[in-house]
Design a protein around this motif. Sequence first.
Motif, mmCIF file in Angstrom:
data_model
loop_
_atom_site.group_PDB
_atom_site.id
_atom_site.type_symbol
_atom_site.label_atom_id
_atom_site.label_comp_id
_atom_site.label_asym_id
_atom_site.label_seq_id
_atom_site.Cartn_x
_atom_site.Cartn_y
_atom_site.Cartn_z
ATOM 1 N N ALA A 169 -28.622 59.113 51.459
ATOM 2 C CA ALA A 169 -27.415 58.071 51.603
ATOM 3 C C ALA A 169 -27.056 58.201 50.626
ATOM 4 C CB ALA A 169 -28.745 57.090 52.313
ATOM 5 N N GLY A 170 -27.723 58.297 49.955
ATOM 6 C CA GLY A 170 -27.093 57.570 48.107
ATOM 7 C C GLY A 170 -25.854 58.978 47.359
ATOM 8 N N ARG A 171 -26.270 59.474 48.287
ATOM 9 C CA ARG A 171 -25.076 60.867 47.391
ATOM 10 C C ARG A 171 -23.784 60.859 49.095
ATOM 11 N NH1 ARG A 171 -29.523 64.677 47.690
ATOM 12 N NH2 ARG A 171 -29.445 65.027 49.971
ATOM 13 N N ALA A 172 -24.289 60.262 50.093
ATOM 14 C CA ALA A 172 -23.034 60.407 51.107
ATOM 15 C C ALA A 172 -22.495 58.630 50.607
ATOM 16 C CB ALA A 172 -23.794 59.875 52.274
ATOM 17 N N LEU A 173 -23.060 58.197 49.819
ATOM 18 C CA LEU A 173 -21.865 57.222 49.815
ATOM 19 C C LEU A 173 -21.301 56.737 48.707
ATOM 20 C CD1 LEU A 173 -25.027 54.329 50.798
ATOM 21 C CD2 LEU A 173 -23.011 54.557 52.121
ATOM 22 N N LEU A 174 -21.742 58.212 47.835
ATOM 23 C CA LEU A 174 -21.329 57.394 46.358
ATOM 24 C C LEU A 174 -19.650 58.637 46.635
ATOM 25 C CD1 LEU A 174 -23.918 57.402 44.047
ATOM 26 C CD2 LEU A 174 -21.898 55.717 44.338
ATOM 27 N N TRP A 175 -20.220 59.872 47.106
ATOM 28 C CA TRP A 175 -18.900 61.043 46.956
ATOM 29 C C TRP A 175 -17.726 60.332 47.640
ATOM 30 C CZ3 TRP A 175 -16.652 63.388 51.072
ATOM 31 C CH2 TRP A 175 -15.737 64.494 50.489
ATOM 32 N N ASP A 176 -16.939 61.052 47.314
ATOM 33 C CA ASP A 176 -15.127 59.838 47.534
ATOM 34 C C ASP A 176 -14.641 62.207 47.478
ATOM 35 O OD1 ASP A 176 -12.689 59.064 48.130
ATOM 36 O OD2 ASP A 176 -12.250 58.273 45.380
ATOM 37 N N HIS A 177 -14.733 62.405 47.221
ATOM 38 C CA HIS A 177 -13.577 63.517 47.169
ATOM 39 C C HIS A 177 -14.181 64.363 46.106
ATOM 40 C CE1 HIS A 177 -10.934 61.297 44.161
ATOM 41 N NE2 HIS A 177 -10.183 62.792 44.001
ATOM 42 N N GLY A 178 -13.620 65.226 45.983
ATOM 43 C CA GLY A 178 -13.757 66.511 44.772
ATOM 44 C C GLY A 178 -15.445 67.247 44.901
ATOM 45 N N PRO A 179 -15.837 68.137 43.875
ATOM 46 C CA PRO A 179 -16.710 68.368 43.344
ATOM 47 C C PRO A 179 -18.173 67.417 43.455
ATOM 48 C CG PRO A 179 -15.313 68.858 42.110
ATOM 49 C CD PRO A 179 -14.707 68.496 42.666
ATOM 50 N N SER A 180 -17.317 66.502 42.414
ATOM 51 C CA SER A 180 -17.949 65.112 42.217
ATOM 52 C C SER A 180 -19.620 65.585 41.402
ATOM 53 C CB SER A 180 -18.849 64.204 43.313
ATOM 54 O OG SER A 180 -17.133 63.710 43.495
ATOM 55 N N LEU A 181 -19.439 66.453 40.492
ATOM 56 C CA LEU A 181 -20.378 66.381 39.192
ATOM 57 C C LEU A 181 -21.631 65.154 38.274
ATOM 58 C CD1 LEU A 181 -19.161 70.176 37.758
ATOM 59 C CD2 LEU A 181 -20.515 69.599 39.470
ATOM 60 N N SER A 223 -18.892 69.600 51.262
ATOM 61 C CA SER A 223 -20.465 69.475 52.050
ATOM 62 C C SER A 223 -21.312 69.584 51.860
ATOM 63 C CB SER A 223 -20.418 70.864 52.565
ATOM 64 O OG SER A 223 -19.328 71.008 53.234
ATOM 65 N N ASN A 224 -22.330 69.652 50.914
ATOM 66 C CA ASN A 224 -23.467 69.638 49.885
ATOM 67 C C ASN A 224 -24.070 67.752 49.758
ATOM 68 O OD1 ASN A 224 -24.469 71.746 50.062
ATOM 69 N ND2 ASN A 224 -24.214 72.548 47.802
ATOM 70 N N TYR A 225 -22.159 67.096 49.758
ATOM 71 C CA TYR A 225 -23.527 65.519 49.675
ATOM 72 C C TYR A 225 -23.470 65.130 50.569
ATOM 73 C CZ TYR A 225 -21.533 67.487 44.792
ATOM 74 O OH TYR A 225 -21.505 68.182 43.601
ATOM 75 N N GLN A 226 -23.020 65.377 51.256
ATOM 76 C CA GLN A 226 -22.928 64.754 53.172
ATOM 77 C C GLN A 226 -23.722 65.345 53.786
ATOM 78 O OE1 GLN A 226 -18.461 64.403 54.427
ATOM 79 N NE2 GLN A 226 -18.834 66.300 52.872
ATOM 80 N N TRP A 227 -24.119 66.572 54.316
ATOM 81 C CA TRP A 227 -25.151 66.877 55.012
ATOM 82 C C TRP A 227 -25.677 68.538 54.044
ATOM 83 C CZ3 TRP A 227 -24.300 72.169 55.914
ATOM 84 C CH2 TRP A 227 -22.504 72.283 55.847
ATOM 85 N N GLY A 228 -25.224 69.157 52.739
ATOM 86 C CA GLY A 228 -25.936 70.754 52.516
ATOM 87 C C GLY A 228 -27.163 70.650 52.029
ATOM 88 N N PHE A 229 -27.212 69.681 51.332
ATOM 89 C CA PHE A 229 -28.694 69.218 50.480
ATOM 90 C C PHE A 229 -29.985 68.912 50.976
ATOM 91 C CE2 PHE A 229 -25.912 68.747 46.041
ATOM 92 C CZ PHE A 229 -26.061 69.951 45.661
ATOM 93 N N SER A 230 -29.603 68.579 52.126
ATOM 94 C CA SER A 230 -30.766 67.677 53.063
ATOM 95 C C SER A 230 -30.719 68.996 54.505
ATOM 96 C CB SER A 230 -29.887 66.088 54.017
ATOM 97 O OG SER A 230 -29.701 65.390 53.030
ATOM 98 N N LEU A 231 -30.109 69.953 54.790
ATOM 99 C CA LEU A 231 -30.297 70.494 55.155
ATOM 100 C C LEU A 231 -30.989 72.203 54.247
ATOM 101 C CD1 LEU A 231 -30.188 72.365 57.507
ATOM 102 C CD2 LEU A 231 -27.585 73.351 57.247
ATOM 103 N N VAL A 232 -30.417 71.759 53.557
ATOM 104 C CA VAL A 232 -31.432 72.572 52.880
ATOM 105 C C VAL A 232 -32.647 71.873 51.786
ATOM 106 C CG1 VAL A 232 -31.046 74.611 50.403
ATOM 107 C CG2 VAL A 232 -29.298 73.756 51.628
ATOM 108 N N GLY A 233 -33.342 71.277 52.046
ATOM 109 C CA GLY A 233 -34.608 70.198 51.980
ATOM 110 C C GLY A 233 -34.997 71.273 53.310
ATOM 111 N N LEU A 234 -34.513 70.924 54.576
ATOM 112 C CA LEU A 234 -35.124 70.757 55.668
ATOM 113 C C LEU A 234 -35.722 72.857 55.551
ATOM 114 C CD1 LEU A 234 -36.333 70.389 58.636
ATOM 115 C CD2 LEU A 234 -33.825 70.541 59.073
ATOM 116 N N LEU A 235 -34.611 73.368 55.370
ATOM 117 C CA LEU A 235 -34.858 75.144 55.490
ATOM 118 C C LEU A 235 -35.877 75.163 54.599
ATOM 119 C CD1 LEU A 235 -31.271 76.056 55.843
ATOM 120 C CD2 LEU A 235 -32.447 75.421 57.752
ATOM 121 N N ALA A 236 -35.934 74.521 53.833
ATOM 122 C CA ALA A 236 -37.183 74.770 52.511
ATOM 123 C C ALA A 236 -38.158 74.795 53.099
ATOM 124 C CB ALA A 236 -37.038 74.332 51.162
ATOM 125 N N ALA A 237 -38.087 73.764 53.243
ATOM 126 C CA ALA A 237 -39.704 73.048 54.188
ATOM 127 C C ALA A 237 -39.662 74.198 55.135
ATOM 128 C CB ALA A 237 -39.387 71.407 53.871
#
Length: 375
Positions: free
Chosen positions: A185-197, A259-273
């Motif tokens: 949720a924090g990633r999705a809320l803080l992301w604005d645009h671009g790679p946001s490293l 995309s990773n900040y909106q849903w990608g990292f969460s999906l990868v976590g689920l796939l890994a689990a």
Amino acid sequence: MGSKEQHWHVPALDGLRGIAVLVVILCHAPPTYQLHGGHIGVDLFFVLSGFLITSILLNEWRSTGGISIPHFYLRRACRLFPAAFSVLLFGTAAAPFVQPAEELHGRFKDAAAVLLYVFNWRLVDLYTSGVGYFHNHMLSHYWSLSVEEQFYLVWPALLLLLLRLRAPRIAMIAFFAAGIIAPAAGRALLWDHGPSLEIYFRSDLRVDGLMWGAALAWLASQDLLPANLEVRRYAGLAGFSALSAFLYLSQFDMVSDGSNYQWGFSLVGLLAALMIGSTIVAPHAIFSRLLTLGWLRWTGKISYGLYLWHVPAFVLTGDIPVRADTRMLIVFAATFGVAALSFRYYETPFLKLKERFGYAPPAGYESRPRASTHP
């Protein structure tokens, strides 16, 4: 004290580690061979680490009624520090040959941040200040080690507290759910645009990968993973499906567009689990057996060294006037050769020392889940 850790080994998890490190290596490869989203191999490592370490801690609690925090950190130091320190020394010494001399001060700051396991926060600071997100390119991958160690600075004591309080199952499930959902949720809320490293490198916004693994380990320790015949029949298929989706995602750069900040990292976590859970629920399924192929398991066993050495290898060969396929051959030969020698002759003695800080379960004790001791 004696250690029974060798009995916790799930061979298929070595294979998953092998896949994770190969995906990461290809992420840093020349364009012809590059997996643009191969950085998600690091997220697979996070979930594996959370699962393996939490499994060990829970087994220690179940066996002895406690968790030795000092011994935990001594085991971590024996496992991680020797190889990490050697690559740090090499990368710091070799950097002047491939980078401008005026960056010397920044390189020493990078090295200090690596030693203190705060390198990810240095990258956040450098990126947000506009300086550029690292000075020594050969150390750029150390950020993930910093994220893990910051997590493990807190997690053993927090888990021990929860176990001593005898928190009910519903409270534990809510706790793990919060640990997974809050960073997403924090990633999705803080992301604005671009790679946001600055989001990419922040520990508090990446901890959900480790929590996915920790939650899976706790579920397994409570016999809450479904294991009836019908589930086992489809567990291997679920593992194959998760791996296929993971490899598909590894082809795409999901950092640049957010995309990773909106849903990608969460999906990868689920796939890994799902992949890890499949090997635990159905260890004899075709999926698990394929992960135990000799070359893949061997790659997984030396994956820590491969992860550490592949970035210096790519940096040092960057200006060699050879074709991309020749450069890849040189990098792979050097990385695998050095990592294998390091594991055999340098890291293994420390791994044997690490076993002295284990514990001896009582006679007849069988640990669960059967997890590897090498995150």
